[in-house]
Design an enzyme around this catalytic site. Structure first.
Site, short mmCIF file in Angstrom:
data_model
loop_
_atom_site.label_atom_id
_atom_site.label_comp_id
_atom_site.label_asym_id
_atom_site.label_seq_id
_atom_site.Cartn_x
_atom_site.Cartn_y
_atom_site.Cartn_z
N ASP A 262 0.89 -1.13 0.02
CA ASP A 262 0.10 0.10 -0.03
C ASP A 262 0.89 1.36 0.08
O ASP A 262 1.40 1.69 0.87
CB ASP A 262 -0.83 0.01 1.34
CG ASP A 262 -1.67 1.21 1.14
OD1 ASP A 262 -2.15 1.56 2.45
OD2 ASP A 262 -1.85 1.95 0.30
N ASP B 57 -1.73 5.72 -5.13
CA ASP B 57 -2.06 4.69 -3.96
C ASP B 57 -2.53 3.31 -4.30
O ASP B 57 -3.60 3.06 -4.59
CB ASP B 57 -3.29 5.39 -3.33
CG ASP B 57 -3.74 4.68 -1.85
OD1 ASP B 57 -4.49 4.89 -1.10
OD2 ASP B 57 -3.18 3.56 -1.54
C1 LIG Z 1 -6.62 -1.19 3.74
C2 LIG Z 1 -6.60 0.04 2.72
C3 LIG Z 1 -5.67 0.81 2.64
C4 LIG Z 1 -6.11 2.09 1.68
C5 LIG Z 1 -5.34 2.90 1.00
N1 LIG Z 1 -4.12 3.30 1.50
N2 LIG Z 1 -7.51 1.84 1.74
C6 LIG Z 1 -8.39 2.72 1.21
N3 LIG Z 1 -7.86 0.83 2.58
#
Ligand SMILES: Cc1cc(CN)n(C)n1
Length: 328
Positions: free
Chosen positions: A32, A217
């Site tokens: 992430d 992201d």
């Molecule tokens: C678990 C998780 C990671 C992210 C983006 N950084 N989202 C929206 N949800």
């Protein structure tokens, strides 16, 4: 050195999972670039929360050292979250190894993580200033690995319904077409953030974006931008409607979606293929499909996996820049 792992799409490209070796145990984790905590499902969790998951067994690692008094607690843009305690252990991602990486060990996880049995935790690859460990903030895997990487970079090669790769320490030029184009990253908010002031469909008049900033992201599924841009884009799509029931814009699955170009750092326009903007059917007959570009109320746009499926992306932690080029 360098390290390379597969990035396997799960459940229709909702997320991408990669194998990570922690203290001799391998777990599939979600890389992430929009957060900065490495946390895992582990044997401390309730049996109920562990159901269906591969967990890190804290008793079985010879090298795990608990960090006395350290805790973490993180929540994400989609309302999910986890919290727990912290240790250090050896982390090996496809050959790139960090001997004393902070491993955040969940003792509580939100329902959506329990239900998502494919993912056993996250590897945060944004900037360490966002790390949530207290009382002493910890570094990301990339920050710890960087000094020993051939180049201070990692790349995301995410594919639509196909296995891609994350690579640390090298940029594989065989994976993209043409010359990679670079833009400056503003690290103030701890994200891989760059200016993105306009979108363009075909040769139509470019659309301005409020705030004119975006983050790259990999942990977000869709491409989230202003409602104005979303409406202007889908105005080109016959039968597109904003369906509150479904939670966003849908359109007939057989629509010919136009490509969408977006500004990167004011220096170039990158393309998102129209085909990648058809995210998934919402009905069993596969008649109505959900758009990969959707609206958020924020001055910070979030370019998630929909963007990565069209662009090979390099993250340079040496000079804080981001590179993009169309996949090979
Ligand atoms: C678990 C998780 C990671 C992210 C983006 N950084 N989202 C929206 N949800």
């Amino acid at each position: 050195g360098t390290g390379k792992v597969t990035a396997t799409p799960i459940n229709g490209d909702v997320e991408y999972l990669s194998p990570v070796n922690i203290g001799g145990q391998t777990l599939n984790l979600d890389f992430d670039s929009g957060s900065s905590d490495l946390w895992v499902f582990n044997s401390q969790l309730s049996t109920a929360s562990q159901t269906g998951h591969t967990v890190f067994n804290v008793a079985k690692s010879q090298t795990l050292q608990m960090m006395t008094g350290a805790t973490y607690s993180i929540s994400y843009g989609d309302g999910s979250g986890s919290a727990g305690n912290v240790g250090t252990d050896t982390v090996n991602i496809g050959g790139a190894t960090v001997t004393s990486q902070a491993i955040e060990l969940a003792t509580a996880v939100s329902a959506s993580f329990v239900e998502d049995t494919a993912s056993n935790g996250l590897v945060g690859l944004a900037f360490s200033k966002l790390n949530t460990v207290k009382p002493t903030q910890q570094k990301t895997f990339f920050d710890n690995a960087m000094p020993n990487l051939a180049e201070p970079v990692f790349t995301a090669d995410l594919r639509s319904n196909a296995v891609g790769a994350y690579e640390f320490g090298a940029i594989d030029t065989s994976k993209f077409n043409g010359t990679m184009q670079w833009a400056a990253v503003n690290t103030t908010n701890g994200f891989w953030q760059f200016s993105s002031e306009k979108f363009q469909v075909g040769d139509a008049t470019p659309m301005a974006v409020p705030g004119g900033q975006a983050i790259a992201d990999t942990g977000t599924t869709l491409m989230l931008t202003s409602a104005a841009v979303v409406n202007a884009y889908y105005a080109n799509v016959q039968g597109a409607v904003n369906d509150q029931q479904v939670g966003g814009v849908t359109f007939p699955c057989n629509s010919q979606l136009p490509d969408l170009q977006f500004d990167v750092g004011g220096s170039f326009m990158a393309n998102v293929k129209g085909s990648d903007i058809n995210f998934a059917p919402v009905d069993n007959a596969g008649t109505t499909c959900f758009g990969g570009v959707q609206a958020i109320q924020s001055n910070l746009q979030i370019y998630g996996d929909i963007m990565f499926k069209s662009q090979f992306v390099a993250f340079n932690g040496g000079n804080n820049s981001i590179g993009m080029a169309p996949h090979q």
